[in-house]
Structure formats: structure tokens, C-alpha cells
Design a protein around this motif. Structure first.
Motif, PDB file in Angstrom:
ATOM      1  N   ILE A   1      32.421  56.480   4.106  1.00  0.00           N
ATOM      2  CA  ILE A   1      32.398  57.365   2.942  1.00  0.00           C
ATOM      3  C   ILE A   1      33.829  57.811   2.673  1.00  0.00           C
ATOM      4  N   GLY A   2      34.345  57.442   1.516  1.00  0.00           N
ATOM      5  CA  GLY A   2      35.712  57.824   1.187  1.00  0.00           C
ATOM      6  C   GLY A   2      36.483  56.686   0.550  1.00  0.00           C
ATOM      7  N   PRO A   3      37.794  56.862   0.423  1.00  0.00           N
ATOM      8  CA  PRO A   3      38.635  55.825  -0.193  1.00  0.00           C
ATOM      9  C   PRO A   3      38.987  54.733   0.811  1.00  0.00           C
ATOM     10  N   ASN A   4      39.699  53.730   0.330  1.00  0.00           N
ATOM     11  CA  ASN A   4      40.264  52.682   1.197  1.00  0.00           C
ATOM     12  C   ASN A   4      41.784  52.792   1.135  1.00  0.00           C
ATOM     13  N   PRO A   5      42.371  53.756   1.865  1.00  0.00           N
ATOM     14  CA  PRO A   5      43.807  54.017   1.729  1.00  0.00           C
ATOM     15  C   PRO A   5      44.693  52.849   2.159  1.00  0.00           C
ATOM     16  N   THR A   6      44.194  51.997   3.056  1.00  0.00           N
ATOM     17  CA  THR A   6      44.994  50.845   3.487  1.00  0.00           C
ATOM     18  C   THR A   6      45.301  49.927   2.313  1.00  0.00           C
TER      19      THR A   6
ATOM     20  N   LEU B   1      31.855  58.806  13.467  1.00  0.00           N
ATOM     21  CA  LEU B   1      32.701  58.094  14.427  1.00  0.00           C
ATOM     22  C   LEU B   1      34.163  58.510  14.352  1.00  0.00           C
ATOM     23  N   ARG B   2      34.686  58.660  13.134  1.00  0.00           N
ATOM     24  CA  ARG B   2      36.100  58.971  12.979  1.00  0.00           C
ATOM     25  C   ARG B   2      36.407  59.346  11.541  1.00  0.00           C
ATOM     26  N   GLU B   3      37.642  59.775  11.318  1.00  0.00           N
ATOM     27  CA  GLU B   3      38.118  60.048   9.967  1.00  0.00           C
ATOM     28  C   GLU B   3      38.524  58.736   9.284  1.00  0.00           C
ATOM     29  N   VAL B   4      38.611  58.763   7.970  1.00  0.00           N
ATOM     30  CA  VAL B   4      39.156  57.634   7.225  1.00  0.00           C
ATOM     31  C   VAL B   4      40.666  57.608   7.455  1.00  0.00           C
ATOM     32  N   THR B   5      41.197  56.443   7.812  1.00  0.00           N
ATOM     33  CA  THR B   5      42.593  56.325   8.243  1.00  0.00           C
ATOM     34  C   THR B   5      43.321  55.242   7.451  1.00  0.00           C
ATOM     35  N   THR B   6      44.619  55.460   7.239  1.00  0.00           N
ATOM     36  CA  THR B   6      45.471  54.423   6.657  1.00  0.00           C
ATOM     37  C   THR B   6      46.040  53.572   7.784  1.00  0.00           C
ATOM     38  N   PHE B   7      45.771  52.275   7.770  1.00  0.00           N
ATOM     39  CA  PHE B   7      46.250  51.377   8.817  1.00  0.00           C
ATOM     40  C   PHE B   7      47.519  50.657   8.356  1.00  0.00           C
ATOM     41  N   PRO B   8      48.384  50.274   9.307  1.00  0.00           N
ATOM     42  CA  PRO B   8      49.647  49.642   8.927  1.00  0.00           C
ATOM     43  C   PRO B   8      49.490  48.283   8.274  1.00  0.00           C
ATOM     44  N   ASP B   9      48.399  47.578   8.618  1.00  0.00           N
ATOM     45  CA  ASP B   9      48.160  46.265   8.017  1.00  0.00           C
ATOM     46  C   ASP B   9      46.682  45.916   8.124  1.00  0.00           C
TER      47      ASP B   9
END
Length: 316
Positions: free
Chosen positions: A243-248, A280-288
Motif C-alpha cells: 500500500i503506497g507509492p513505488n518510490p524506487t 512487514l515493513r515501511e515502503v522504502t526507496t531502493f538503490p536499484d
């Protein structure tokens, strides 16, 4: 289990029994205790166990700006109450004429004439009639005058707690993403529903296809990644839910994406229900993309384990 949306006509099979009136949003442990008492009284008087609720909630007509997002839709409420031994739910249309009835008029027209109830069960904060003028004292007087048995149950609190279980408390937990704590107060894990629509196809490109849910008509949990269960007809699947955006990928719009683990096929245009087990976790921006793919694999494995643990608990 029967659902009625009116009282005309209501056969004798669903009259002359035990009745409770309320919203029953979410169907939590406090509601379950009321339902069990209604079932018991119904057996004693030899009639049906009936829940009378309002559709929509009266506050949506009187103060729509204050109406909270619901926790359940009517059909789901019927399913949950049926599991607790209720024979029928009356989802009565809420109209201004209904809300104008005084407590005495409501009691006489609905409870006595239409329902012919022999027993009632309510919580301590029960109010009825125009401007909520009737309370449990009013109800006790009217029941006594009509030879009707009445049980007023104390608020339900879990062992070791002082705050009682309520729909508003559960709503706050879900809005904050604590679906596991909410689950412990509900009779079933929190569930929402939506229609599957076309998304950006990001999941499929990663080898993890997702169903994009829209037209949600109940409360949506806080942004995050969740372990849950997808319900497609009579089939269930462990489900990883984002649930949320896809910041990556630089996307900012909030979406609800569900990966049905082990499912193959198309879901576009279908309704889909999703239950939440834990966050499980927060929505996160991944490096790749590779880092994202690795995390998603972890999320899926964790979801499988949460699903298995839940199934084991149900069967024990």
C-alpha cells in the motif's frame, strides 16, 4: 443465515425471537459476546437470533462529514455474524423518516409490531430514537412494560487491559498500520475488497505480478508492506500486499498492489478481497531494481510463513 433489507414482509420464522440493535462495524470480540447472548436468549424463547442494523450508518445522513470509513460492508457483516450463531441480519434502510421516530415510536413500530421480539440484548451505550434520546434506562422501561426480557452487557475488555474493545479503537489501529493488534480484537482478520484494474505492470516486469486494487469501500491501512490472505471465490492464497507509492521508480501515487503467491492467471475486472495478518515493513526507496527484487523475495517468504502460522493456529 438470511439478510433482509426491509421488514415487509417478514415471515414468522424471523419474528418472536431475540433481538439486538446496533452497527456491529467490524464484528469484534465485544460484538461476538452480544451475538452469543442473543443466540442463548433465542434458544430460550424458542425463536430466531436476529441483528437489526442500519444501512447506511445514521451519522452518514445526519453528519456526513463526521462519518468514519467503515470496517465492513453489509454482506461481510452478515457472514461474520452468521459464524457467531445469528440467524438473520436486517440491514434496514436509514431514512430521515426513520430517524424522526421518537424512542417510544421506534420501540412500538419496529421492535414490537414488526419484530414481535421476546428478548433483547444491548451494550451499555445503546441509544435509539430521534436525537438518540432513548438510552438503556428507556429501553428497560419499555421492555418491562411489554413483558420482554432485556440483557445489558458491560463493555468487553480483554484480560489485562482497562480499555474496552470498540470499533473506533480498532479503526485507529488499522489506520496506523497495526493490523495485527486489530486482528486480536476482531473475530476475523481485517478484510477489505476492491476491483482489480490495470496497473503499470511493474510487478510483472520483476517476475512478481500484482493485482492493482481500486474502488475500495472500507478503511485502507497505513502505507506499508503487509502479509495477508487473498480471497478469490472459495480459493485463498497467501498474499504480499503493498500500500503506497513505488518510490524506487519515482512514482508518488498511492496504490494497492496484491501479489497472490502461487496464483497463475488473469484477475483483471474481477472483485478481490484481502485480509491483513501483519505489517512487514515501511515502503522504502531502493538503490536499484536488483535490491528491490531481493527485498520482495524476502517479503514473499515472510508472507508465506505468516500465512502458514495463521493456518496452523486455526486448525489447532
Amino acid at each position: 443465515m438470511q439478510l433482509f433489507r426491509d421488514l415487509e414482509p417478514l415471515s414468522s420464522e424471523y419474528r418472536h425471537g431475540a433481538l439486538t440493535i446496533g452497527n456491529f462495524d467490524g464484528v469484534h470480540l465485544g460484538h461476538a459476546r452480544i451475538a452469543r447472548q442473543v443466540r442463548q436468549r433465542a434458544d430460550e424463547v424458542g425463536g430466531p437470533a436476529v441483528v437489526f442494523t442500519f444501512d447506511p450508518h445514521p451519522v452518514r445522513l445526519l453528519r456526513p462529514e463526521l462519518a468514519p470509513p467503515p470496517l465492513t460492508w453489509t454482506r461481510r457483516k452478515v457472514e461474520l455474524l452468521g459464524e457467531l450463531g445469528i440467524d438473520a441480519v436486517i440491514a434496514y434502510p436509514t431514512t430521515k423518516d426513520l430517524l424522526e421516530l421518537t424512542p417510544n415510536e421506534f420501540f412500538d413500530q419496529i421492535i414490537v409490531q414488526k419484530m414481535a421480539a421476546k428478548a433483547m440484548v444491548e451494550g451499555p451505550n445503546f441509544n435509539f430514537g430521534k436525537n438518540r434520546a432513548g438510552d438503556t434506562t428507556t429501553l428497560a422501561k419499555l421492555c418491562n412494560e411489554n413483558g420482554m426480557q432485556l440483557d445489558i452487557l458491560a463493555p468487553f475488555t480483554r484480560e489485562g487491559e482497562t480499555e474496552f474493545v470498540s470499533s473506533s479503537r480498532i479503526r485507529k489501529l488499522i489506520a496506523a498500520g497495526d493490523v495485527q493488534a486489530a486482528r486480536e480484537m476482531l473475530t476475523q482478520p481485517y478484510r477489505m475488497r476492491g476491483m482489480v484494474t490495470h496497473g503499470a505492470g511493474r510487478g510483472a516486469s520483476l517476475g512478481i505480478p500484482t493485482a492493482n486494487l481500486e474502488a475500495i469501500d472500507t478503511l485502507v491501512p497505513e502505507i506499508g508492506v503487509y502479509a495477508g490472505i487473498a480471497h478469490r471465490g472459495n480459493a485463498i492464497y497467501a498474499a504480499a500486499i503493498n500500500i503506497g507509492p513505488n518510490p524506487t521508480f519515482g512514482e508518488k501515487a498511492r496504490k494497492i498492489e496484491v501479489h497472490l503467491i502461487g496464483f497463475q492467471g488473469s484477475l483483471y475486472g474481477e472483485p478481490l478481497e484481502v485480509s491483513f495478518l501483519s505489517r512487514l515493513r515501511e515502503v522504502t526507496t531502493f538503490p536499484d531494481v536488483d535490491a528491490l527484487r531481493k527485498q520482495l523475495a524476502i517479503d514473499i517468504e515472510t508472507t508465506k510463513q505468516k500465512f502458514q502460522d495463521y493456518q496452523t493456529k486455526l486448525s489447532s
